[in-house]
Design an enzyme around this catalytic site. Structure first.
Site, PDB file in Angstrom:
ATOM      1  N   GLU A   1       1.063   7.993  -4.123  1.00  0.00           N
ATOM      2  CA  GLU A   1       1.947   7.605  -3.029  1.00  0.00           C
ATOM      3  C   GLU A   1       3.257   8.391  -3.056  1.00  0.00           C
ATOM      4  OE1 GLU A   1       1.307   5.491  -0.407  1.00  0.00           O
ATOM      5  OE2 GLU A   1      -0.737   5.635  -1.189  1.00  0.00           O
TER       6      GLU A   1
ATOM      7  N   HIS B   1       0.843  -1.201   0.000  1.00  0.00           N
ATOM      8  CA  HIS B   1       0.000   0.000   0.000  1.00  0.00           C
ATOM      9  C   HIS B   1       0.873   1.245   0.000  1.00  0.00           C
ATOM     10  CE1 HIS B   1      -3.671   2.339   1.799  1.00  0.00           C
ATOM     11  NE2 HIS B   1      -3.088   2.981   0.812  1.00  0.00           N
TER      12      HIS B   1
ATOM     13  N   HIS C   1       3.625  10.983  -0.048  1.00  0.00           N
ATOM     14  CA  HIS C   1       4.523  10.409   0.953  1.00  0.00           C
ATOM     15  C   HIS C   1       5.989  10.392   0.510  1.00  0.00           C
ATOM     16  CE1 HIS C   1       0.985   9.137   3.162  1.00  0.00           C
ATOM     17  NE2 HIS C   1       0.522   8.536   2.075  1.00  0.00           N
TER      18      HIS C   1
END
Length: 216
Positions: free
Chosen positions: A105, A51, A109
């Site tokens: 992502e 994930h 992040h």
């Protein structure tokens, strides 16, 4: 797909550790029957999928969207795309090739890890961590199978700790019958993105004492 836990601090590049989060596709699809779509490449393997690799602070908050000038660039990961399709598939709808998921992502992040990992290094680190933890085999070695059976939560944690050397945090969701399911496994990683560590802080628990490991 869920975001990371804690409170967000935008545009802050310092962080203390990573959460490396892997997701069980059977639980995602059980809980999101009308919002689960297989990738354009077809149904993923019955294995945990990545994930994300999320920078976090020891106080439970996290940085995000740290560098809008360094947005996702597919050319940086072209040689990894075959592995990413297999190991980091998107199950959200509509069906996709994964680029939107990986872009999210990295932008949210990954840009916060730039002092340690460039874009290619970020995705390679996640792939390496998945291989290192080998969650499905670790659970199977302990007799815990994705067969719709219920297992003691503590047995699941212990199996992963014995297999990896570090205690995980387990996130559960619920299927349509309200069963608590093994959904995501969080492991903590140092700021290099290479080494598992004991978690400095954990998200709040949400699992029952016995959890289902759904088939996929």
């Amino acid at each position: 797909m869920l975001g990371c836990c804690g409170l967000c601090r935008s545009n802050d590049k310092d962080f203390d550790f990573f959460y490396f989060v892997q997701q069980w596709p059977g639980a995602y699809c059980d809980a999101n029957k009308h919002h689960c779509c297989y990738p354009k490449s077809g149904k993923p393997a019955a294995d945990f999928g990545i994930h994300g690799l999320w920078p976090n602070y020891e106080d439970g908050s996290y940085p995000s969207n740290c560098d809008t000038d360094n947005s996702f660039d597919e050319s940086e990961i072209q040689d990894l795309e075959g592995k990413l399709i297999r190991e980091w598939p998107s199950l959200s709808c509509p069906s996709s090739d994964g680029l939107k998921f990986w872009s999210h992502e990295w932008n949210k992040h990954g840009t916060c890890s730039e002092s340690f990992l460039n874009q290619r290094g970020y995705f390679q680190a996640a792939l390496n961590l998945k291989e290192k933890t080998n969650l499905l085999q670790t659970l199977r070695d302990a007799g815990i199978e994705p067969n719709d059976e219920f297992y003691n939560l503590e047995d699941v944690k212990q199996a992963i700790q014995e297999g990896t050397g570090y205690e995980p945090w387990i996130e559960c969701n619920q299927d349509e019958e309200g069963n608590s399911q093994l959904y995501q496994v969080y492991m903590c990683v140092d700021t290099s993105g290479k080494n598992l560590i004991q978690c400095p802080v954990r998200p709040r628990g949400n699992c029952a004492s016995k959890i289902q490991f759904p088939s996929f």
